[in-house]
Write a protein that holds these residues in place. Structure first.
Motif, PDB file in Angstrom:
ATOM      1  N   ILE A  13       0.869  -1.173   0.000  1.00 33.07           N
ATOM      2  CA  ILE A  13       0.000   0.000   0.000  1.00 33.07           C
ATOM      3  C   ILE A  13       0.903   1.219   0.000  1.00 33.07           C
ATOM      4  O   ILE A  13       1.788   1.339   0.843  1.00 33.07           O
ATOM      5  CB  ILE A  13      -0.932   0.005   1.227  1.00 33.07           C
ATOM      6  N   LYS A  14       0.694   2.078  -0.975  1.00 35.65           N
ATOM      7  CA  LYS A  14       1.540   3.263  -1.124  1.00 35.65           C
ATOM      8  C   LYS A  14       0.687   4.517  -1.182  1.00 35.65           C
ATOM      9  O   LYS A  14      -0.484   4.468  -1.528  1.00 35.65           O
ATOM     10  CB  LYS A  14       2.361   3.157  -2.416  1.00 35.65           C
ATOM     11  N   LYS A  15       1.315   5.609  -0.860  1.00 42.10           N
ATOM     12  CA  LYS A  15       0.637   6.903  -0.969  1.00 42.10           C
ATOM     13  C   LYS A  15       0.614   7.298  -2.442  1.00 42.10           C
ATOM     14  O   LYS A  15       1.621   7.227  -3.139  1.00 42.10           O
ATOM     15  CB  LYS A  15       1.379   7.950  -0.151  1.00 42.10           C
ATOM     16  N   SER A  16      -0.546   7.708  -2.922  1.00 44.27           N
ATOM     17  CA  SER A  16      -0.702   8.114  -4.309  1.00 44.27           C
ATOM     18  C   SER A  16       0.036   9.414  -4.566  1.00 44.27           C
ATOM     19  O   SER A  16      -0.035  10.347  -3.777  1.00 44.27           O
ATOM     20  CB  SER A  16      -2.189   8.285  -4.644  1.00 44.27           C
ATOM     21  N   ARG A  17       0.721   9.480  -5.697  1.00 40.11           N
ATOM     22  CA  ARG A  17       1.396  10.721  -6.087  1.00 40.11           C
ATOM     23  C   ARG A  17       0.418  11.693  -6.727  1.00 40.11           C
ATOM     24  O   ARG A  17       0.687  12.875  -6.822  1.00 40.11           O
ATOM     25  CB  ARG A  17       2.514  10.416  -7.075  1.00 40.11           C
ATOM     26  N   MET A  18      -0.721  11.172  -7.175  1.00 41.19           N
ATOM     27  CA  MET A  18      -1.684  11.998  -7.897  1.00 41.19           C
ATOM     28  C   MET A  18      -2.742  12.615  -6.997  1.00 41.19           C
ATOM     29  O   MET A  18      -3.324  13.624  -7.334  1.00 41.19           O
ATOM     30  CB  MET A  18      -2.384  11.156  -8.971  1.00 41.19           C
ATOM     31  N   ASN A  22      -4.489  10.007  -0.250  1.00 41.65           N
ATOM     32  CA  ASN A  22      -5.159   8.857  -0.821  1.00 41.65           C
ATOM     33  C   ASN A  22      -4.130   7.763  -1.048  1.00 41.65           C
ATOM     34  O   ASN A  22      -3.046   8.021  -1.572  1.00 41.65           O
ATOM     35  CB  ASN A  22      -5.838   9.233  -2.136  1.00 41.65           C
ATOM     36  N   LYS A  23      -4.466   6.565  -0.671  1.00 42.47           N
ATOM     37  CA  LYS A  23      -3.546   5.453  -0.810  1.00 42.47           C
ATOM     38  C   LYS A  23      -3.995   4.533  -1.928  1.00 42.47           C
ATOM     39  O   LYS A  23      -5.186   4.443  -2.223  1.00 42.47           O
ATOM     40  CB  LYS A  23      -3.455   4.684   0.503  1.00 42.47           C
ATOM     41  N   ILE A  24      -3.031   3.863  -2.534  1.00 39.37           N
ATOM     42  CA  ILE A  24      -3.326   2.915  -3.606  1.00 39.37           C
ATOM     43  C   ILE A  24      -2.692   1.572  -3.287  1.00 39.37           C
ATOM     44  O   ILE A  24      -1.688   1.489  -2.574  1.00 39.37           O
ATOM     45  CB  ILE A  24      -2.818   3.416  -4.976  1.00 39.37           C
ATOM     46  N   GLY A  25      -3.294   0.529  -3.818  1.00 35.86           N
ATOM     47  CA  GLY A  25      -2.677  -0.785  -3.747  1.00 35.86           C
ATOM     48  C   GLY A  25      -1.694  -0.925  -4.894  1.00 35.86           C
ATOM     49  O   GLY A  25      -1.916  -0.405  -5.985  1.00 35.86           O
ATOM     50  N   TRP A  26      -0.602  -1.608  -4.655  1.00 36.48           N
ATOM     51  CA  TRP A  26       0.441  -1.760  -5.658  1.00 36.48           C
ATOM     52  C   TRP A  26       0.869  -3.220  -5.700  1.00 36.48           C
ATOM     53  O   TRP A  26       1.355  -3.760  -4.700  1.00 36.48           O
ATOM     54  CB  TRP A  26       1.625  -0.866  -5.315  1.00 36.48           C
ATOM     55  N   ILE A  27       0.652  -3.879  -6.829  1.00 33.25           N
ATOM     56  CA  ILE A  27       1.130  -5.247  -7.025  1.00 33.25           C
ATOM     57  C   ILE A  27       2.424  -5.140  -7.814  1.00 33.25           C
ATOM     58  O   ILE A  27       2.414  -4.734  -8.984  1.00 33.25           O
ATOM     59  CB  ILE A  27       0.085  -6.112  -7.751  1.00 33.25           C
ATOM     60  N   SER A  28       3.538  -5.459  -7.177  1.00 32.01           N
ATOM     61  CA  SER A  28       4.839  -5.227  -7.800  1.00 32.01           C
ATOM     62  C   SER A  28       5.459  -6.477  -8.403  1.00 32.01           C
ATOM     63  O   SER A  28       6.377  -6.374  -9.218  1.00 32.01           O
ATOM     64  CB  SER A  28       5.808  -4.623  -6.784  1.00 32.01           C
ATOM     65  N   ASP A  29       4.982  -7.653  -8.018  1.00 29.91           N
ATOM     66  CA  ASP A  29       5.601  -8.867  -8.547  1.00 29.91           C
ATOM     67  C   ASP A  29       4.666 -10.054  -8.352  1.00 29.91           C
ATOM     68  O   ASP A  29       3.866 -10.078  -7.417  1.00 29.91           O
ATOM     69  CB  ASP A  29       6.926  -9.135  -7.825  1.00 29.91           C
ATOM     70  N   GLY A  30       4.788 -11.006  -9.231  1.00 26.94           N
ATOM     71  CA  GLY A  30       4.045 -12.247  -9.121  1.00 26.94           C
ATOM     72  C   GLY A  30       4.745 -13.326  -9.917  1.00 26.94           C
ATOM     73  O   GLY A  30       5.364 -13.049 -10.952  1.00 26.94           O
ATOM     74  N   PHE A  31       4.670 -14.553  -9.437  1.00 26.72           N
ATOM     75  CA  PHE A  31       5.362 -15.648 -10.109  1.00 26.72           C
ATOM     76  C   PHE A  31       4.689 -16.962  -9.747  1.00 26.72           C
ATOM     77  O   PHE A  31       4.257 -17.158  -8.618  1.00 26.72           O
ATOM     78  CB  PHE A  31       6.831 -15.702  -9.669  1.00 26.72           C
ATOM     79  N   VAL A  32       4.616 -17.871 -10.721  1.00 26.66           N
ATOM     80  CA  VAL A  32       4.136 -19.236 -10.499  1.00 26.66           C
ATOM     81  C   VAL A  32       5.118 -20.168 -11.201  1.00 26.66           C
ATOM     82  O   VAL A  32       5.481 -19.935 -12.364  1.00 26.66           O
ATOM     83  CB  VAL A  32       2.710 -19.444 -11.059  1.00 26.66           C
ATOM     84  N   GLU A  33       5.545 -21.215 -10.504  1.00 26.34           N
ATOM     85  CA  GLU A  33       6.457 -22.210 -11.092  1.00 26.34           C
ATOM     86  C   GLU A  33       5.860 -22.763 -12.384  1.00 26.34           C
ATOM     87  O   GLU A  33       4.650 -22.968 -12.480  1.00 26.34           O
ATOM     88  CB  GLU A  33       6.686 -23.363 -10.119  1.00 26.34           C
ATOM     89  N   ASN A  34       6.713 -23.025 -13.366  1.00 30.24           N
ATOM     90  CA  ASN A  34       6.268 -23.485 -14.689  1.00 30.24           C
ATOM     91  C   ASN A  34       5.278 -24.645 -14.634  1.00 30.24           C
ATOM     92  O   ASN A  34       4.247 -24.613 -15.297  1.00 30.24           O
ATOM     93  CB  ASN A  34       7.462 -23.893 -15.553  1.00 30.24           C
ATOM     94  N   LYS A  35       5.572 -25.680 -13.877  1.00 27.42           N
ATOM     95  CA  LYS A  35       4.710 -26.863 -13.896  1.00 27.42           C
ATOM     96  C   LYS A  35       3.353 -26.644 -13.221  1.00 27.42           C
ATOM     97  O   LYS A  35       2.464 -27.476 -13.340  1.00 27.42           O
ATOM     98  CB  LYS A  35       5.413 -28.088 -13.322  1.00 27.42           C
ATOM     99  N   PHE A  36       3.177 -25.492 -12.553  1.00 32.19           N
ATOM    100  CA  PHE A  36       1.902 -25.171 -11.908  1.00 32.19           C
ATOM    101  C   PHE A  36       1.124 -24.093 -12.650  1.00 32.19           C
ATOM    102  O   PHE A  36       0.039 -23.708 -12.229  1.00 32.19           O
ATOM    103  CB  PHE A  36       2.134 -24.755 -10.459  1.00 32.19           C
TER     104      PHE A  36
END
Length: 80
Positions: A13-18, A22-36
């Motif tokens: 959760i970060k403070k909005s620059r705009m 007001n705060k915004i949610g921020w998804i910065s990374d995601g990963f799933v192993e190849n076989k899944f």
């Protein structure tokens, strides 16, 4: 039982620059192993992350995906 991490999402959760105070949610990374991949793991991780962010009463969620990551782009487009 053999326990192994097969995927993850990183959200913050970060403070909005705009907007002031007001705060915004921020998804910065995601990963799933190849076989899944293509088995609903990414969708489940996204839903868990989305619900967590909604509990924080945020009005906006942003994310970043590498333009060369075609599989990631397709996944984010599917999730909306």
């Amino acid at each position: 039982m053999d326990r192994k991490i097969i995927g993850y999402f990183i959200a913050d959760i970060k403070k909005s620059r705009m907007r002031v105070n007001n705060k915004i949610g921020w998804i910065s990374d995601g990963f799933v192993e190849n076989k899944f991949r293509r088995k609903g793991v990414g969708k489940d991780l996204f839903e868990f992350t989305r619900k967590w962010l909604l509990q924080k009463d945020l009005k906006r969620v942003e994310l970043m995906v590498d333009t060369k990551n075609s599989l990631g782009i397709k996944a984010w487009e599917k999730y909306g």
